[in-house]
Scaffold this active site. Structure first.
Site, short mmCIF file in Angstrom:
data_model
loop_
_atom_site.label_atom_id
_atom_site.label_comp_id
_atom_site.label_asym_id
_atom_site.label_seq_id
_atom_site.Cartn_x
_atom_site.Cartn_y
_atom_site.Cartn_z
N GLY A 138 0.80 -1.22 0.00
CA GLY A 138 0.00 0.00 0.00
C GLY A 138 0.83 1.27 0.00
N ALA A 139 1.79 1.34 0.91
CA ALA A 139 2.58 2.55 1.05
C ALA A 139 3.74 2.28 2.00
CB ALA A 139 1.73 3.69 1.62
N MET A 140 4.66 3.24 2.09
CA MET A 140 5.83 3.04 2.95
C MET A 140 6.19 4.34 3.67
SD MET A 140 8.11 1.03 4.14
CE MET A 140 9.25 1.65 5.36
N GLU A 141 6.43 4.19 4.97
CA GLU A 141 6.56 5.34 5.86
C GLU A 141 7.96 5.94 5.94
OE1 GLU A 141 6.00 2.09 6.89
OE2 GLU A 141 7.07 1.64 8.74
N ASN A 142 8.79 5.83 4.90
CA ASN A 142 10.14 6.40 4.92
C ASN A 142 10.16 7.80 5.56
OD1 ASN A 142 10.79 4.20 3.05
ND2 ASN A 142 9.66 5.47 1.59
N GLU B 169 0.59 5.93 7.50
CA GLU B 169 2.01 6.22 7.26
C GLU B 169 2.44 7.46 8.05
OE1 GLU B 169 3.23 3.73 5.92
OE2 GLU B 169 1.41 2.96 4.99
N HIS C 128 3.10 6.52 11.62
CA HIS C 128 4.37 5.79 11.78
C HIS C 128 5.52 6.73 12.15
CE1 HIS C 128 3.97 1.56 11.06
NE2 HIS C 128 3.57 1.64 9.80
N1 B3K Z 1 5.76 -0.66 6.66
C1 B3K Z 1 5.22 -0.81 5.35
C2 B3K Z 1 5.11 -2.23 4.90
C3 B3K Z 1 6.37 -2.79 4.38
C4 B3K Z 1 6.12 -4.15 3.77
C5 B3K Z 1 7.39 -4.80 3.36
N2 B3K Z 1 7.14 -6.03 2.62
C6 B3K Z 1 3.90 -0.16 5.19
C7 B3K Z 1 3.13 0.00 6.43
O1 B3K Z 1 2.80 -0.91 7.15
O2 B3K Z 1 2.84 1.13 6.76
ZN ZN Z 2 2.46 0.20 8.86
#
Ligand code: B3K
Ligand code: ZN
Length: 872
Positions: free
Chosen positions: A259-263, A296, A299
């Site tokens: 879905g998305a990534m919280e970088n 996100e 996070h």
């Molecule tokens: N932390 C990421 C998920 C990463 C999945 C890696 N296979 C998105 C989330 O949970 O917000």
């Molecule tokens: Zn998450």
């Protein structure tokens, strides 16, 4: 492949003081220079071992001196320097190929732009490093690229320098002032356009907000931006958490594994969770966007500022952040509706996962491929476990716990025990028993029996908890919210008897009973009549409740209970009982019946005055098939499908008048608005429409609604209603839809998925056709999921086709996909994991399909892990 165990955890032997990354971007040969300051913290003799995969090593310098290849070892997964000083600078140059990175892990290209995905272990595909969440450092990133194709150069933190270079190139340097593990690193470059806004924090700092998209999508960012601002405000107000950088960026890309990534400061999103306008996105899409943007963003504190010690602690950040996003949606929209939607999601997806071969505790004990453990269990059951703390401690107590958690652990990588201790210490209570929720897999069963002694006015509740297949498990702490009702549905007093005073509490969510042992009896006194029980209000624990309520009791609860979850649950139970009864009848060769009690409850709910239309829609909807399947030890697909079909047809026939009336009453000409009242009306209207399509004149309303083209919610609902009918109107609408939206990737995903889940007789052939369609694309995960994911997970009829062809088809596609993108392939293969539950020949055929996949010698560890555990 190697298995990793929680018990093997060792703290890192080295600390990285700072890291300077330089990227010279080229589609097929990007050069990464990684300069880091390192010192040893323990194990004086240990070699330096760095993770790396799929990298071409160009050069290694130790303290400015180039090393000879004899001075280090390179394997498929590691770079090892046997001999390093106490403190040193290491510079490593590697080359990677973003253009041919179809796994979408590490650095890759999507629609001509560069982007990264590092969690869980993708950073090792960018450069050699300590790819583990407990090594935190200060990142500085320099990006060099050709200007023409890369107007925008982004990374984490603050932009500190930009400049031009010869040959039409330019560069940017980004510096992140917060320490972070490498899984939170991100880089984005390309010709993206931005939408800008600002947010003023409660301490009056101005934050720049930016959403980057492909130029054609600039008109679809407003909802995402509003959602971001609402998230920032909500986190300040409810959790007291304020944003900590000067800029917050979101980038939307079409090719993304999840879905998305919280970088940190630079979220990368699947465009599905950013782009929306009323013509292209449904209410569910709008709600999904708001909740994922929130997730996100949240996070940033629960995940980034305080992160995980190792990947076994994943639920520490995910369970907690899902709980936070659930509360956010609940506060933005309707709490009652949100709770029911979350329970449905848990039951349809997590309960089956936990009943199958991939079952694991929310804190897994081992894994082969970490990416396989971003599961419904770690996320959704994890959120339920966080909710248990909230139910036990109340909002104020929970927030005290959160405060202490941040005071203690800000800037650190910690464990689920650290979280629990913060909750316990802040509230000065013992929460040690909560540990058992983290270490035991499976959905617990909570059995309740009631005895009433009329002579003394005493009610006894006998409660037992069990975990399937485990004769003696460690008892879980199960909070049960409950109430007593008289025959008219009015509340009766709750007076705990002598033996129960210290286990029954008054909380802000109502009466709470705390079950702490495997079997326990609770007494209540002073009752002038035998009460009806309203149990597990608000779904206060992720358990299966076993309580023998009569149909009359269920009808009464469905109409009168004070808790909307219990009202919904009661009518769902009546529906489920009817379906189960008809399954047995079908198997015995008898005709089916339409339960009188269910009919009465259905009508009462549909016609109830003053009840939220969304709750009506949820109540009159049938339990979803995965949850129906879960009710059977052995699943008889034909019998269940027939019973559900029958139920729908009976509803359509019996209530056609009432459904039509409700449909018309909730039609509106108003322009689309993302608002809970409008959404509720659309939900009820479209639930009625879905039923009407099983009735006598199935196409009239649906075609009319399609032709109005009011908004995507209504258009898609119309198509859904037509989707199972073998009528020319279905084809006509689908091809009209194609003509209209051919250019819009996300809308086309809907077109593909509609056909992949059609119950029509030719669905199997249609799916084959879709895979050959010029717009199908194996490299785009959304497109693959919209055909193959939907087919395996949602098209029970075609996937479980008696011929076994559905299984064979998916097995072939999994093998094909595994060579392209193992993470996506591994998700597809989970459609097979419950094979042992199916009756007769289906079981054999599913097993053969799994064995066929297992026979491939070159399987990725992603698919290997799931297939091998399923066949064990
Ligand atoms: N932390 C990421 C998920 C990463 C999945 C890696 N296979 C998105 C989330 O949970 O917000
Ligand atoms: Zn998450």
């Amino acid at each position: 492949p190697k298995t990793h165990y929680l018990t093997d955890y060792q703290p890192p032997a080295f600390e990285v003081e700072s890291l300077f990354l330089t990227f010279e971007l080229l589609p097929n040969g990007t050069r990464v220079t990684n300069r880091m300051q390192v010192h040893r913290v323990k194990d004086l003799s240990a070699p330096l071992v760095l993770d790396g995969e799929g990298l071409e090593l160009i050069q290694v310098d130790l303290d400015g001196v180039a090393l000879m290849p004899t001075q280090y070892d390179v394997t498929d997964t590691q770079l090892i320097l046997p001999d390093v000083p106490e403190r040193f600078e290491l510079e490593i140059v590697t080359e990677i190929d973003p253009e041919n990175n179809t796994r979408l892990e590490g650095l890759y290209r999507t629609s001509g732009n560069y982007c990264t995905q590092c969690e869980a272990e993708g950073f090792r595909r960018i450069t050699y490093y300590f790819d583990r969440p407990d090594v935190l450092t200060y990142f500085t990133t320099k990006i060099i690229a050709d200007k023409q194709d890369n107007k925008v150069l982004l990374s984490n933190g603050n932009l500190v320098e930009v400049g031009d270079l010869p040959n039409d190139r330019h560069y940017a340097i980004w510096k992140d002032p917060y320490k972070k593990p490498c899984y939170l690193f991100a880089l984005v470059a390309g010709n993206l356009e931005e939408v800008e806004d600002t947010f003023i924090t409660r301490d009056q700092r101005q934050i720049d907000l930016r959403i980057y998209v492909e130029p054609k999508n600039l008109d679809k960012c407003e909802h995402a931006m509003e959602s971001l601002k609402r998230s920032m405000k909500w986190d300040e107000e409810r959790f007291g958490l304020v944003y900590d950088l000067d800029i917050y960026m979101i980038v939307a890309v079409d090719d993304f594994n999840m879905g998305a990534m919280e970088n940190k400061g630079l979220n990368v999103f699947n465009s599905k969770y950013v782009l929306a306008k009323p013509e292209t996105a449904t209410d569910a899409d709008y709600e999904g966007i708001e909740s994922v943007i929130g997730h996100e963003y949240f996070h940033n504190w629960t995940g980034n500022r305080v992160t995980c010690r190792d990947w076994f602690q994943l639920t520490l950040k995910e369970g907690l952040t899902v709980f936070r996003d659930q509360e956010f949606t609940s506060d933005m929209l309707s709490p009652a509706v949100k709770r029911i939607e979350d329970v449905k999601r848990l039951r349809n997806n997590q309960f089956p996962e936990d009943a199958g071969p991939m079952s694991h505790p929310i804190q897994p004990q081992s894994y082969i491929e970490m990416n396989n453990f971003y599961t419904m269990t770690v996320y959704e059951k994890g959120a339920e476990v966080v909710r248990l703390y909230h139910t036990l401690l109340g909002e104020a107590g929970f927030q005290k716990g959160m405060q202490l958690y941040f005071d203690r652990f800000d800037g650190q990588a910690v464990t689920v025990e650290d979280f629990r201790n913060a909750m316990a210490d802040a509230n000065e209570i013992d929460l040690a028993q909560m540990h058992n929720w983290y270490t035991q897999a499976g959905t617990p069963t909570l059995k309740v029996e009631k005895h009433f002694d009329a002579a003394t006015g005493t009610l006894t509740l006998h409660c037992e908890q069990s975990l399937k297949g485990q004769s003696a498990h460690a008892p879980l702490l199960i909070p049960v919210l409950f109430g007593f009702l008289n025959d008219d549905g009015r509340a009766l007093p709750v007076r705990p008897g002598e033996n129960s005073r210290n286990k029954v509490f008054e909380t802000e969510k109502g009466h709470l009973l705390k079950l702490t042992t495997l079997s326990e009896t609770f007494e209540f006194t002073g009752l002038s009549q035998e009460p009806h029980l309203s149990l597990l209000r608000h779904f206060s624990a992720p358990v299966n409740l076993e309580y023998a309520a009569s149909d009359e009791e269920l009808m009464m609860l469905a109409s009168h209970d004070a808790d909307s979850f219990v009202r919904w649950e009661s009518i769902q139970t009546l529906a489920l009982k009817n379906i189960e009864d008809n399954v047995a009848r079908f198997q015995a060769g008898n005709g089916m019946v339409f339960s009188e009690h269910y009919q009465q409850a259905f009508q009462a709910v549909l016609e109830a005055k003053g009840l939220d239309p969304a709750l009506k829609a949820l109540a009159i909807g049938l339990p979803d098939l995965p949850y129906v399947f879960e009710q059977f030890e052995t699943i008889d697909v034909d019998a269940v499908l027939q019973a559900v079909e029958y139920q729908k047809a009976q509803i359509a026939q019996t209530f056609s008048g009432a459904l039509d009336k409700a449909y018309l009453a909730h039609c509106s000409k108003k322009a689309y608005c993302y608002d809970k009242h409008d959404m509720a009306a659309r939900m009820l209207k479209n639930q009625c429409l879905a039923y009407l399509a099983y009735g006598a004149e199935p196409v009239v309303r649906a075609v009319a609604q399609y032709e109005q083209q009011q908004n995507m919610t209504d258009v898609l609902a119309a198509l859904n209603a037509l989707n199972h009918l073998a009528v020319s109107e279905r084809e006509a609408c689908l091809s009209d839809f194609y003509e209209r939206w051919q250019q819009d990737t996300l809308v086309m995903d809907k077109w593909f998925s509609l056909q992949a889940r059609s119950e029509s007789e030719q669905a199997l052939q249609d799916v084959r056709g879709l895979l050959e369609h010029p717009d199908f694309n194996y490299r785009n995960p959304n497109r693959v999921r919209s055909v193959l994911g939907v087919f395996g997970r949602l098209n029970m009829k075609a996937f479980h086709d008696a011929s076994g062809e559905g299984y064979a088809l998916l097995a072939e596609e999994v093998l094909k996909m595994d060579k392209i993108n193992p993470q996506v392939a591994a998700r597809l293969v989970t459609a097979f994991t419950s094979w042992k539950r199916f009756k007769g020949h289906r079981q054999d055929k599913m097993q053969s399909a799994l064995q066929h996949i297992a026979a491939d010698k070159a399987l990725s560890k992603d698919v290997y892990e799931i297939v091998s555990k399923s066949l064990e």
